[in-house]
Design an enzyme around this catalytic site. Structure first.
Site, PDB file in Angstrom:
ATOM      1  N   MET A 198      47.817  32.744  37.981  1.00  0.00           N
ATOM      2  CA  MET A 198      48.471  32.082  39.109  1.00  0.00           C
ATOM      3  C   MET A 198      47.523  31.393  40.094  1.00  0.00           C
ATOM      4  O   MET A 198      47.981  30.938  41.143  1.00  0.00           O
ATOM      5  CB  MET A 198      49.350  33.110  39.854  1.00  0.00           C
ATOM      6  CG  MET A 198      50.396  33.739  38.957  1.00  0.00           C
ATOM      7  SD  MET A 198      51.379  35.036  39.740  1.00  0.00           S
ATOM      8  CE  MET A 198      52.357  34.106  40.904  1.00  0.00           C
ATOM      9  N   GLU A 199      46.237  31.307  39.778  1.00  0.00           N
ATOM     10  CA  GLU A 199      45.311  30.730  40.762  1.00  0.00           C
ATOM     11  C   GLU A 199      44.244  29.789  40.203  1.00  0.00           C
ATOM     12  O   GLU A 199      43.822  28.836  40.879  1.00  0.00           O
ATOM     13  CB  GLU A 199      44.557  31.860  41.517  1.00  0.00           C
ATOM     14  CG  GLU A 199      45.420  32.823  42.301  1.00  0.00           C
ATOM     15  CD  GLU A 199      45.961  33.965  41.450  1.00  0.00           C
ATOM     16  OE1 GLU A 199      45.459  34.148  40.322  1.00  0.00           O
ATOM     17  OE2 GLU A 199      46.890  34.651  41.896  1.00  0.00           O
TER      18      GLU A 199
ATOM     19  N   GLU B 162      40.436  44.644  42.939  1.00  0.00           N
ATOM     20  CA  GLU B 162      39.323  43.996  42.227  1.00  0.00           C
ATOM     21  C   GLU B 162      38.172  43.675  43.174  1.00  0.00           C
ATOM     22  O   GLU B 162      37.037  43.532  42.754  1.00  0.00           O
ATOM     23  CB  GLU B 162      39.797  42.681  41.608  1.00  0.00           C
ATOM     24  CG  GLU B 162      40.836  42.868  40.539  1.00  0.00           C
ATOM     25  CD  GLU B 162      41.372  41.540  40.072  1.00  0.00           C
ATOM     26  OE1 GLU B 162      41.512  41.370  38.867  1.00  0.00           O
ATOM     27  OE2 GLU B 162      41.670  40.667  40.914  1.00  0.00           O
TER      28      GLU B 162
ATOM     29  N   ASP C 253      48.027  41.988  30.446  1.00  0.00           N
ATOM     30  CA  ASP C 253      49.376  42.109  29.878  1.00  0.00           C
ATOM     31  C   ASP C 253      49.607  40.990  28.878  1.00  0.00           C
ATOM     32  O   ASP C 253      48.808  40.058  28.772  1.00  0.00           O
ATOM     33  CB  ASP C 253      50.414  42.042  31.004  1.00  0.00           C
ATOM     34  CG  ASP C 253      50.341  40.730  31.763  1.00  0.00           C
ATOM     35  OD1 ASP C 253      50.985  39.767  31.339  1.00  0.00           O
ATOM     36  OD2 ASP C 253      49.611  40.647  32.775  1.00  0.00           O
TER      37      ASP C 253
ATOM     38  N   GLY D 220      47.729  37.171  32.025  1.00  0.00           N
ATOM     39  CA  GLY D 220      48.514  37.484  30.840  1.00  0.00           C
ATOM     40  C   GLY D 220      47.910  36.757  29.637  1.00  0.00           C
ATOM     41  O   GLY D 220      47.327  35.675  29.783  1.00  0.00           O
TER      42      GLY D 220
HETATM   43  N1  SAH Z   1      52.271  43.528  41.048  1.00  0.00           N
HETATM   44  C1  SAH Z   1      51.293  42.828  41.828  1.00  0.00           C
HETATM   45  C2  SAH Z   1      51.524  41.362  41.709  1.00  0.00           C
HETATM   46  C3  SAH Z   1      50.667  40.781  40.713  1.00  0.00           C
HETATM   47  S1  SAH Z   1      50.936  39.079  40.567  1.00  0.00           S
HETATM   48  C4  SAH Z   1      51.362  43.234  43.262  1.00  0.00           C
HETATM   49  O1  SAH Z   1      52.350  43.818  43.634  1.00  0.00           O
HETATM   50  O2  SAH Z   1      50.401  42.976  43.998  1.00  0.00           O
HETATM   51  C5  SAH Z   1      49.925  38.758  39.241  1.00  0.00           C
HETATM   52  C6  SAH Z   1      48.457  38.550  39.497  1.00  0.00           C
HETATM   53  O3  SAH Z   1      47.799  38.743  38.262  1.00  0.00           O
HETATM   54  C7  SAH Z   1      48.119  37.134  39.879  1.00  0.00           C
HETATM   55  O4  SAH Z   1      46.921  37.127  40.610  1.00  0.00           O
HETATM   56  C8  SAH Z   1      47.979  36.422  38.534  1.00  0.00           C
HETATM   57  O5  SAH Z   1      46.932  35.469  38.559  1.00  0.00           O
HETATM   58  C9  SAH Z   1      47.640  37.533  37.549  1.00  0.00           C
HETATM   59  N2  SAH Z   1      48.498  37.689  36.359  1.00  0.00           N
HETATM   60  C10 SAH Z   1      48.396  38.735  35.519  1.00  0.00           C
HETATM   61  N3  SAH Z   1      49.304  38.657  34.527  1.00  0.00           N
HETATM   62  C11 SAH Z   1      50.018  37.534  34.755  1.00  0.00           C
HETATM   63  C12 SAH Z   1      51.119  36.933  34.074  1.00  0.00           C
HETATM   64  N4  SAH Z   1      51.666  37.485  32.995  1.00  0.00           N
HETATM   65  N5  SAH Z   1      51.619  35.789  34.578  1.00  0.00           N
HETATM   66  C13 SAH Z   1      51.080  35.242  35.696  1.00  0.00           C
HETATM   67  N6  SAH Z   1      50.050  35.777  36.377  1.00  0.00           N
HETATM   68  C14 SAH Z   1      49.508  36.918  35.919  1.00  0.00           C
END
Ligand code: SAH
Length: 267
Positions: free
Chosen positions: A193-194, A12, A217, A78
């Site tokens: 998550m932030e 991003e 998602d 999400g």
């Molecule tokens: N697969 C990724 C990890 C993504 S963690 C990797 O390997 O790098 C998820 C990131 O997307 C976080 O920054 C969070 O803020 C956001 N996010 C997207 N969908 C989410 C969900 N269902 N629950 C929590 N965070 C989510």
């Protein structure tokens, strides 16, 4: 103004850094900060990495070391409610830390000793951000997202939602957990998550912030499927185009000057 732009994922951030004029890079606290001009706005771009502590640390550094006056967070999330679809955009109206629970000492979700569970982003900046998001969907969407990706992710008519965003140190991929969060937090539109960590830091430091999230998602058992493809080919474009619209708008019509912060007024 000096705008700090935090991204959670490298994909991003890439386009924004490429668009920067004359960026200087500075490494601090294991993060790389890009300082330069972004569409006529003085900006600092940085990757927070994932989670509340990572985001809080990054936001604090942006303010204390890089002197940013405003913070924009761009990322994916999400869907927090069934009316919110993959490919929609969420602009936070309030943010809560959904894994904060010091009950019975404090009410569930309340951040101890602040008296608050919900943190408000800046209303002026958020309004400009949601206008940029609307304009992006109306005017740039077809150009920004190719037909293959639109079909793959069934992006027909994405919408912008304003509402409550819940953050926690957890990737939510369980329908029951989402339903229970949704029941406990009326008006929930996204889980991530932030954002709420950044909102708390900005509240405490008196710095206006806004949070933009592209829905990647449904926070259910399918949440991890195609996640990275979505981030690369859809969310990264959303972040780029919306941020460009916002910066151009801010360059043309700056926000009103800030009121003195609590710190500078009181001490
Ligand atoms: N697969 C990724 C990890 C993504 S963690 C990797 O390997 O790098 C998820 C990131 O997307 C976080 O920054 C969070 O803020 C956001 N996010 C997207 N969908 C989410 C969900 N269902 N629950 C929590 N965070 C989510």
């Amino acid at each position: 103004m000096r705008l700090g732009i935090i991204s959670a994922l490298a994909e991003e951030q890439l386009g924004l850094v490429e668009a920067m004029r004359g960026p200087a890079t500075l490494i601090h606290g294991m993060r790389e900060y890009f300082v330069g001009q972004l569409w006529e706005i003085d900006a600092v771009c940085v990757l927070s990495r994932i989670g509340k502590v990572a985001a809080a640390m990054t936001a604090t550094t942006l303010v204390e070391k890089f002197g940013v006056t405003h913070i924009l967070f761009t990322g994916v999330a999400g869907a927090g409610d069934r009316t919110v679809q993959v490919g929609d955009i969420v602009v936070a109206e309030a943010l809560v830390q959904h894994d904060m629970d010091a009950s019975p000492l404090f009410p569930r979700f309340e951040v101890p000793l602040t008296g608050l569970s919900h943190f408000q982003p800046d209303s002026g900046l958020s309004l400009r951000l949601s206008r940029a998001a609307h304009d992006f969907l109306e005017r740039d969407f077809l150009e920004a997202i190719g037909e293959t990706e639109r079909q793959a992710f069934r992006l027909a008519q994405p919408r912008v939602h304003r509402g409550l965003v819940a953050s926690g140190d957890q990737f939510v991929n369980d329908r029951m957990q989402l339903d229970s969060l949704n029941g406990a937090l009326p008006g929930l539109v996204a889980v991530e998550m932030e954002g709420a960590a950044v909102a708390q830091v900005c509240y405490e430091l008196g710095v206006p912030c806004a949070v933009l999230r592209t829905i990647s998602d449904n926070a259910n058992e399918d949440a991890a499927l195609d996640f990275m493809r979505f981030v690369k080919s859809v969310a990264a474009q959303y972040a780029f185009y919306v941020t460009r619209r916002l910066c151009r708008d801010l360059a043309q019509a700056p926000l009103p000057p800030l009121q003195p912060s609590r710190d500078s007024a009181g001490t």
